[in-house]
Design a protein around this motif. Structure first.
Motif, PDB file in Angstrom:
ATOM      1  N   LEU A   1       0.832  -1.197   0.000  1.00  0.00           N
ATOM      2  CA  LEU A   1       0.000   0.000   0.000  1.00  0.00           C
ATOM      3  C   LEU A   1       0.867   1.248   0.000  1.00  0.00           C
ATOM      4  O   LEU A   1       0.626   2.192  -0.750  1.00  0.00           O
ATOM      5  N   ALA A   2       1.896   1.240   0.841  1.00  0.00           N
ATOM      6  CA  ALA A   2       2.785   2.399   0.931  1.00  0.00           C
ATOM      7  C   ALA A   2       3.559   2.610  -0.359  1.00  0.00           C
ATOM      8  O   ALA A   2       3.808   3.742  -0.769  1.00  0.00           O
ATOM      9  N   GLN A   3       3.932   1.505  -1.011  1.00  0.00           N
ATOM     10  CA  GLN A   3       4.699   1.607  -2.254  1.00  0.00           C
ATOM     11  C   GLN A   3       3.874   2.285  -3.338  1.00  0.00           C
ATOM     12  O   GLN A   3       4.405   3.053  -4.146  1.00  0.00           O
ATOM     13  N   ASP A   4       2.564   2.019  -3.355  1.00  0.00           N
ATOM     14  CA  ASP A   4       1.680   2.602  -4.357  1.00  0.00           C
ATOM     15  C   ASP A   4       1.115   3.959  -3.919  1.00  0.00           C
ATOM     16  O   ASP A   4       0.488   4.652  -4.712  1.00  0.00           O
ATOM     17  N   TYR A   5       1.321   4.317  -2.657  1.00  0.00           N
ATOM     18  CA  TYR A   5       0.698   5.515  -2.096  1.00  0.00           C
ATOM     19  C   TYR A   5       1.503   6.763  -2.429  1.00  0.00           C
ATOM     20  O   TYR A   5       2.729   6.755  -2.301  1.00  0.00           O
ATOM     21  N   PRO A   6       0.837   7.844  -2.817  1.00  0.00           N
ATOM     22  CA  PRO A   6      -0.591   7.911  -3.121  1.00  0.00           C
ATOM     23  C   PRO A   6      -0.854   7.658  -4.596  1.00  0.00           C
ATOM     24  O   PRO A   6      -0.078   8.084  -5.449  1.00  0.00           O
ATOM     25  N   SER A   7      -1.949   6.995  -4.873  1.00  0.00           N
ATOM     26  CA  SER A   7      -2.299   6.700  -6.262  1.00  0.00           C
ATOM     27  C   SER A   7      -3.548   7.452  -6.706  1.00  0.00           C
ATOM     28  O   SER A   7      -4.036   7.236  -7.814  1.00  0.00           O
ATOM     29  N   LYS A   8      -4.037   8.330  -5.832  1.00  0.00           N
ATOM     30  CA  LYS A   8      -5.213   9.149  -6.149  1.00  0.00           C
ATOM     31  C   LYS A   8      -5.176  10.403  -5.280  1.00  0.00           C
ATOM     32  O   LYS A   8      -4.335  10.503  -4.372  1.00  0.00           O
ATOM     33  N   PRO A   9      -6.059  11.363  -5.527  1.00  0.00           N
ATOM     34  CA  PRO A   9      -6.049  12.605  -4.739  1.00  0.00           C
ATOM     35  C   PRO A   9      -6.263  12.368  -3.247  1.00  0.00           C
ATOM     36  O   PRO A   9      -6.932  11.416  -2.828  1.00  0.00           O
ATOM     37  N   ILE A  10      -5.674  13.248  -2.444  1.00  0.00           N
ATOM     38  CA  ILE A  10      -5.780  13.212  -0.986  1.00  0.00           C
ATOM     39  C   ILE A  10      -6.664  14.374  -0.552  1.00  0.00           C
ATOM     40  O   ILE A  10      -6.552  15.485  -1.078  1.00  0.00           O
ATOM     41  N   THR A  11      -7.546  14.119   0.394  1.00  0.00           N
ATOM     42  CA  THR A  11      -8.388  15.173   0.960  1.00  0.00           C
ATOM     43  C   THR A  11      -7.800  15.640   2.280  1.00  0.00           C
ATOM     44  O   THR A  11      -7.529  14.828   3.161  1.00  0.00           O
ATOM     45  N   MET A  12      -7.583  16.939   2.403  1.00  0.00           N
ATOM     46  CA  MET A  12      -7.172  17.521   3.679  1.00  0.00           C
ATOM     47  C   MET A  12      -8.374  18.261   4.263  1.00  0.00           C
ATOM     48  O   MET A  12      -8.809  19.284   3.732  1.00  0.00           O
ATOM     49  N   VAL A  13      -8.922  17.724   5.331  1.00  0.00           N
ATOM     50  CA  VAL A  13     -10.085  18.334   5.963  1.00  0.00           C
ATOM     51  C   VAL A  13      -9.640  19.493   6.848  1.00  0.00           C
ATOM     52  O   VAL A  13      -8.775  19.340   7.707  1.00  0.00           O
ATOM     53  N   VAL A  14     -10.231  20.651   6.603  1.00  0.00           N
ATOM     54  CA  VAL A  14     -10.085  21.811   7.487  1.00  0.00           C
ATOM     55  C   VAL A  14     -11.419  21.937   8.216  1.00  0.00           C
ATOM     56  O   VAL A  14     -12.444  22.221   7.582  1.00  0.00           O
ATOM     57  N   PRO A  15     -11.461  21.714   9.536  1.00  0.00           N
ATOM     58  CA  PRO A  15     -12.744  21.623  10.240  1.00  0.00           C
ATOM     59  C   PRO A  15     -13.359  22.965  10.617  1.00  0.00           C
ATOM     60  O   PRO A  15     -14.045  23.072  11.637  1.00  0.00           O
ATOM     61  N   PHE A  16     -13.111  23.972   9.802  1.00  0.00           N
ATOM     62  CA  PHE A  16     -13.621  25.322  10.049  1.00  0.00           C
ATOM     63  C   PHE A  16     -14.034  25.944   8.720  1.00  0.00           C
ATOM     64  O   PHE A  16     -13.613  25.495   7.657  1.00  0.00           O
ATOM     65  N   PRO A  17     -14.811  27.035   8.781  1.00  0.00           N
ATOM     66  CA  PRO A  17     -15.125  27.762   7.539  1.00  0.00           C
ATOM     67  C   PRO A  17     -13.860  28.429   6.988  1.00  0.00           C
ATOM     68  O   PRO A  17     -12.856  28.558   7.695  1.00  0.00           O
ATOM     69  N   PRO A  18     -13.908  28.898   5.748  1.00  0.00           N
ATOM     70  CA  PRO A  18     -12.753  29.602   5.179  1.00  0.00           C
ATOM     71  C   PRO A  18     -12.390  30.851   5.982  1.00  0.00           C
ATOM     72  O   PRO A  18     -13.241  31.468   6.615  1.00  0.00           O
TER      73      PRO A  18
END
Length: 321
Positions: free
Chosen positions: A18-35
């Motif tokens: 898994l680590a060898q192939d990571y990342p193979s697609k977009p990553i989401t970074m959650v910001v738990p607040f409004p802009p």
């Protein structure tokens, strides 16, 4: 015993693959607040630098609610595959304690997260509008003592970092203020600028532009020494108030994320935080980078959480307004 050994071997091989192939697609970074708040001000340029390192998009998703608890819990309970990570502030340490104080089941535990890296750590600054009648902290405290509970202030929500910082100051000064919670640091700043409230505890990154632009006035900072970007602004401590508080930002992943994937994320954040582009972005908002890798960050988090627990227990049970 042989079955257990085989299982562990398969698990290790799967993690390595898994680590060898990571990342193979977009990553989401959650910001738990409004802009508009510190988490996004730091998180957005960090995500841009991380995607250069990881060769995959790192997409910011704002997921506000309950002062940040909603977004944090969504990552804690989400897939532990490295494709959903969290940009959190020091308020991550607050909500499990606050929920217990209020007789609620916490929406997440500290143990639900794997710390990846500390990115910034800024002392909070007490600000008012530039046209405020409070020219100094002495004016502010005198008015608060003359009319207890009349001066109102905004925050990112009940028990948020901005709320806790103001309560630390109010307790040290022996004054009572009126708290008006919003859904994040950005709306809290807007409320101050729009005249809905009179004061705000803000991270310098969210306020420095307004201060330099002549729309806000800083009265004091929660740091142990004067800020380089605001050398004329005294600290609470030098004015005789035992009030110290820092808003830090850090990257987290779900605790069950495979170690090899965590290591890849750690390396990516380290490289991104050292990139010229990220340094320039933080310099633009006068925010010093305070990078710590996972082991050191975990120690830092543990110490800060223990200190905040004492403050929260002193604040006690608070009702939503």
């Amino acid at each position: 015993m042989q079955r257990l050994s085989l299982f562990l071997h398969i698990l290790l091989v799967s993690s390595a693959c898994l680590a060898q192939d990571y990342p193979s697609k977009p990553i989401t970074m959650v910001v738990p607040f409004p802009p508009g708040g510190v988490a996004e001000i730091v998180g957005r340029p960090l995500a841009v630098s991380m995607q250069t390192v990881l060769k995959q998009p790192v997409i910011i998703v704002n997921r506000p609610g309950a002062g940040g608890a909603v977004g944090m819990a969504s990552v804690a309970k989400g897939p532990a595959d490295g494709y959903t990570i969290l940009m959190a502030l020091s308020s991550i340490s607050v909500f499990p304690v606050a929920d217990r104080i209020n007789g609620k089941t916490p929406s997440y535990q500290f143990s639900d997260f794997a710390p990846i890296a500390l990115v910034t750590a800024d002392p909070t600054v007490l600000v008012v509008r530039a046209d405020s009648k409070y020219s100094t902290l002495k004016d502010f405290v005198a008015a608060a003592k003359a009319s207890p509970g009349k001066i109102n202030y905004s925050s990112a929500g009940i028990y948020s970092t901005l709320h806790v910082a103001m309560e630390i100051f109010a307790d040290a000064a022996g004054i009572k203020l009126f708290h008006v919670p919003y859904q994040g640091g950005g709306p809290a700043v807007t409320a101050l600028l729009g005249g809905q409230v009179e004061a705000l505890a803000s991270g310098p990154a969210a306020a420095i532009g307004q201060i330099k632009g002549g729309k806000m006035r800083a009265l004091a900072s929660w740091s142990t020494e004067r800020l380089k970007l605001l050398p004329d602004i005294p600290t609470f401590k030098e004015l005789g108030y035992d009030a110290e508080f820092y808003i830090w930002s850090g990257v987290f992943a779900p605790a069950a994320t495979p170690p090899a994937v965590q290591a890849r994320l750690r390396a990516a954040v380290k490289e991104a935080a050292a990139s010229p582009e990220f340094k320039a972005a933080m310099e633009k908002v006068s925010t010093p980078i305070a990078y710590l890798d996972a082991p050191e960050f975990k120690q830092y988090w543990d110490r800060d959480a223990a200190r905040l627990k004492v403050v929260l227990e002193k604040m006690g049970k608070l009702a939503e307004k």
